[in-house]
Write a protein that holds these residues in place. Structure first.
Motif, PDB file in Angstrom:
ATOM      1  N   GLY A 170       0.785  -1.245   0.000  1.00 24.80           N
ATOM      2  CA  GLY A 170       0.000   0.000   0.000  1.00 24.80           C
ATOM      3  C   GLY A 170       0.807   1.280   0.000  1.00 24.80           C
ATOM      4  N   ARG A 171       2.104   1.204   0.236  1.00 22.91           N
ATOM      5  CA  ARG A 171       2.917   2.434   0.219  1.00 22.91           C
ATOM      6  C   ARG A 171       4.398   2.069   0.090  1.00 22.91           C
ATOM      7  NH1 ARG A 171       2.517   1.374   5.791  1.00 22.91           N
ATOM      8  NH2 ARG A 171       4.556   1.680   6.777  1.00 22.91           N
ATOM      9  N   ILE A 172       5.193   3.069  -0.213  1.00 23.04           N
ATOM     10  CA  ILE A 172       6.656   2.880  -0.276  1.00 23.04           C
ATOM     11  C   ILE A 172       7.279   3.900   0.661  1.00 23.04           C
ATOM     12  CG2 ILE A 172       8.706   2.980  -1.750  1.00 23.04           C
ATOM     13  CD1 ILE A 172       6.774   2.474  -4.161  1.00 23.04           C
ATOM     14  N   ASP A 173       7.965   3.432   1.686  1.00 22.65           N
ATOM     15  CA  ASP A 173       8.618   4.370   2.604  1.00 22.65           C
ATOM     16  C   ASP A 173      10.038   4.695   2.155  1.00 22.65           C
ATOM     17  OD1 ASP A 173       6.470   4.635   4.498  1.00 22.65           O
ATOM     18  OD2 ASP A 173       6.894   2.568   5.108  1.00 22.65           O
ATOM     19  N   VAL A 174      10.742   3.663   1.661  1.00 26.73           N
ATOM     20  CA  VAL A 174      12.136   3.880   1.254  1.00 26.73           C
ATOM     21  C   VAL A 174      12.388   3.131  -0.057  1.00 26.73           C
ATOM     22  CG1 VAL A 174      14.575   3.583   1.901  1.00 26.73           C
ATOM     23  CG2 VAL A 174      12.867   3.941   3.700  1.00 26.73           C
ATOM     24  N   ALA A 194       8.323   5.445  -8.169  1.00 27.27           N
ATOM     25  CA  ALA A 194       8.087   5.454  -6.719  1.00 27.27           C
ATOM     26  C   ALA A 194       7.548   6.806  -6.259  1.00 27.27           C
ATOM     27  CB  ALA A 194       9.384   5.128  -5.970  1.00 27.27           C
ATOM     28  N   LEU A 195       8.014   7.876  -6.913  1.00 23.92           N
ATOM     29  CA  LEU A 195       7.581   9.220  -6.496  1.00 23.92           C
ATOM     30  C   LEU A 195       6.083   9.438  -6.689  1.00 23.92           C
ATOM     31  CD1 LEU A 195      10.417  11.688  -7.578  1.00 23.92           C
ATOM     32  CD2 LEU A 195       9.616  11.180  -5.252  1.00 23.92           C
ATOM     33  N   ALA A 196       5.503   8.767  -7.678  1.00 28.31           N
ATOM     34  CA  ALA A 196       4.063   8.943  -7.901  1.00 28.31           C
ATOM     35  C   ALA A 196       3.314   8.650  -6.606  1.00 28.31           C
ATOM     36  CB  ALA A 196       3.591   8.034  -9.030  1.00 28.31           C
ATOM     37  N   SER A 197       3.710   7.572  -5.948  1.00 29.90           N
ATOM     38  CA  SER A 197       3.034   7.216  -4.692  1.00 29.90           C
ATOM     39  C   SER A 197       3.549   8.050  -3.505  1.00 29.90           C
ATOM     40  CB  SER A 197       3.205   5.710  -4.460  1.00 29.90           C
ATOM     41  OG  SER A 197       3.533   5.415  -3.157  1.00 29.90           O
ATOM     42  N   MET A 198       4.852   8.313  -3.487  1.00 36.06           N
ATOM     43  CA  MET A 198       5.416   9.097  -2.368  1.00 36.06           C
ATOM     44  C   MET A 198       4.836  10.523  -2.342  1.00 36.06           C
ATOM     45  SD  MET A 198       9.436   8.054  -2.323  1.00 36.06           S
ATOM     46  CE  MET A 198       9.998   6.431  -1.803  1.00 36.06           C
ATOM     47  N   LEU A 199       4.680  11.114  -3.519  1.00 35.10           N
ATOM     48  CA  LEU A 199       4.160  12.488  -3.570  1.00 35.10           C
ATOM     49  C   LEU A 199       2.725  12.549  -3.063  1.00 35.10           C
ATOM     50  CD1 LEU A 199       5.782  13.693  -6.910  1.00 35.10           C
ATOM     51  CD2 LEU A 199       6.108  14.757  -4.660  1.00 35.10           C
ATOM     52  N   LYS A 200       1.941  11.512  -3.421  1.00 35.89           N
ATOM     53  CA  LYS A 200       0.554  11.476  -2.928  1.00 35.89           C
ATOM     54  C   LYS A 200       0.539  11.413  -1.398  1.00 35.89           C
ATOM     55  CE  LYS A 200      -1.921   9.254  -6.630  1.00 35.89           C
ATOM     56  NZ  LYS A 200      -1.984   7.902  -7.147  1.00 35.89           N
ATOM     57  N   ALA A 201       1.453  10.622  -0.853  1.00 35.82           N
ATOM     58  CA  ALA A 201       1.511  10.447   0.608  1.00 35.82           C
ATOM     59  C   ALA A 201       2.277  11.582   1.289  1.00 35.82           C
ATOM     60  CB  ALA A 201       2.175   9.104   0.925  1.00 35.82           C
ATOM     61  N   ASN A 202       2.952  12.401   0.479  1.00 37.31           N
ATOM     62  CA  ASN A 202       3.862  13.430   0.994  1.00 37.31           C
ATOM     63  C   ASN A 202       4.818  12.847   2.033  1.00 37.31           C
ATOM     64  OD1 ASN A 202       5.115  15.883   1.272  1.00 37.31           O
ATOM     65  ND2 ASN A 202       3.646  16.672   2.768  1.00 37.31           N
ATOM     66  N   SER A 203       5.395  11.713   1.667  1.00 38.73           N
ATOM     67  CA  SER A 203       6.306  11.022   2.574  1.00 38.73           C
ATOM     68  C   SER A 203       7.119  10.009   1.780  1.00 38.73           C
ATOM     69  CB  SER A 203       5.455  10.323   3.644  1.00 38.73           C
ATOM     70  OG  SER A 203       6.214   9.411   4.354  1.00 38.73           O
ATOM     71  N   GLY A 204       8.361   9.814   2.173  1.00 33.49           N
ATOM     72  CA  GLY A 204       9.179   8.803   1.504  1.00 33.49           C
ATOM     73  C   GLY A 204      10.648   9.171   1.551  1.00 33.49           C
ATOM     74  N   HIS A 205      11.464   8.247   1.097  1.00 28.89           N
ATOM     75  CA  HIS A 205      12.920   8.463   1.138  1.00 28.89           C
ATOM     76  C   HIS A 205      13.551   7.719  -0.044  1.00 28.89           C
ATOM     77  CE1 HIS A 205      16.597   8.765   4.094  1.00 28.89           C
ATOM     78  NE2 HIS A 205      16.885   9.199   2.883  1.00 28.89           N
ATOM     79  N   ILE A 206      14.245   8.461  -0.886  1.00 31.53           N
ATOM     80  CA  ILE A 206      14.994   7.860  -1.998  1.00 31.53           C
ATOM     81  C   ILE A 206      16.454   7.801  -1.568  1.00 31.53           C
ATOM     82  CG2 ILE A 206      15.666   8.088  -4.440  1.00 31.53           C
ATOM     83  CD1 ILE A 206      12.676   8.027  -4.270  1.00 31.53           C
ATOM     84  N   ILE A 207      17.033   6.610  -1.598  1.00 27.19           N
ATOM     85  CA  ILE A 207      18.458   6.492  -1.258  1.00 27.19           C
ATOM     86  C   ILE A 207      19.191   5.919  -2.475  1.00 27.19           C
ATOM     87  CG2 ILE A 207      20.178   5.496   0.302  1.00 27.19           C
ATOM     88  CD1 ILE A 207      18.037   5.343   2.457  1.00 27.19           C
ATOM     89  N   ASN A 208      20.063   6.723  -3.037  1.00 24.83           N
ATOM     90  CA  ASN A 208      20.812   6.291  -4.220  1.00 24.83           C
ATOM     91  C   ASN A 208      22.207   5.831  -3.824  1.00 24.83           C
ATOM     92  OD1 ASN A 208      18.707   6.916  -5.975  1.00 24.83           O
ATOM     93  ND2 ASN A 208      19.360   9.056  -6.152  1.00 24.83           N
TER      94      ASN A 208
END
Ligand code: NDP
Ligand code: 8X3
Length: 256
Positions: A83-87, A127-141
């Protein structure tokens, strides 16, 4: 309780090396995992062992990051299950050969850019499509010291890792004002299958890269990734550069 407990963490290239170590490190903090790579048997095996050891859910998915459809499936399966992506840990990557530009092979250049650059952009966008909706998340490159300086025979690979750094930097501007964090972890020499892949299965050549000094382990790098991911939500670890103690730039002090 760990700040990562019950988080949903996606890791690309988790069938070996740094990606596999990240999977274990996040699971030990109580995070649920979606792990991707092309070698599904290995992923299944890793998922099985992690699940036996840690009370978390692990979803292994066959993923070829160079294939747009495979990336879409990876993200949509993750969202369907959790249901969501945190990282999102953009770790899948490789070097192919150490040829000078004069001798570069077209297929090697393409493979490196497809895997190390285009895939990072694509998976991040998905991943950002879902993170932006949730206004939460972390991209680690996962970058590299090869994203800060170059060496002979490294033009293509270094260009891809300079590219990863550029992506991380641009994202920080684009995501300013949101609660989405962007971190990059850039290691020096880490003893993994990286050199075996670079030298096309030549075990002697690959072994020599790590001889005469103590290279980083994939666990050392995973600790950095988990550190970045487990800061409080208002703290963004922007960049971490980590080398073996006996490496400066690309120079290595070896005991003979
Ligand atoms: P490994 O070769 O051990 O791991 C590479 C991982 O990437 C594997 O799981 C591989 O899985 C995956 N991968 C490669 N191509 C694809 C693809 N097309 N689709 C999906 N997964 C793919 O090397 P490392 O662990 O060392 O490398 C991980 C990252 O760390 C890379 O980005 C690398 O550039 C970076 N790095 C490594 C350093 C080192 O010295 N080792 C230093 C600095 C950065 P599979 O083959 O199963 O698909
Ligand atoms: C891998 C490190 O030094 O082989 O990113 O380019 S190096």
């Amino acid at each position: 309780m760990s700040r990562l407990s019950n988080k949903i963490v996606l890791i690309t290239g988790a069938s070996s090396g740094i990606g596999e170590a990240c999977a274990w490190a996040f699971a030990r903090e109580g995070a649920n995992l979606v792990i991707g790579a092309r070698r599904l048997e290995r992923l299944n095996d890793i998922a099985h062992h992690i699940s036996a050891d840690c009370p978390v859910r692990v979803l292994p998915i066959r993923l070829d990051v160079t294939d747009a459809q495979s990336c879409e499936q990876f993200i949509s399966d993750a969202l369907e299950q959790f249901g969501r992506i945190d990282v999102l840990v953009n770790n899948a990557g490789l070097a192919r050969g150490r040829d000078s530009v004069a001798n570069l092979q077209e297929s090697d250049m393409r493979e490196m850019f497809e895997t190390n650059v285009f895939a990072v952009l694509r998976l991040t966008r998905l991943a950002l499509a879902s993170m932006l909706k949730a206004n939460s998340g972390h991209i680690i490159n996962i970058g590299s010291v090869a994203g800060y300086a170059t060496y002979e025979g490294g033009a293509s690979y270094c260009a891809t890792k300079f590219g990863v750094r550029a992506i991380s930097e641009a994202l920080r501007f684009e995501l300013l004002g949101t609660n989405i964090r962007v971190s990059s972890v850039s290691p020096g020499l880490v003893a993994t299958e990286f050199s075996l892949t670079r030298f096309r299965g030549d075990t002697q050549k690959a072994k020599r890269v790590y001889e005469g000094y103590q290279p980083l382990t994939s666990h050392d790098v995973a600790e950095c990734v988990v550190f970045a991911a487990s800061r409080p939500p208002h703290v963004d670890v922007e960049e971490m550069i980590v080398r073996p103690i006996h490496q400066a730039g690309f120079k290595v002090h070896r005991q003979s």
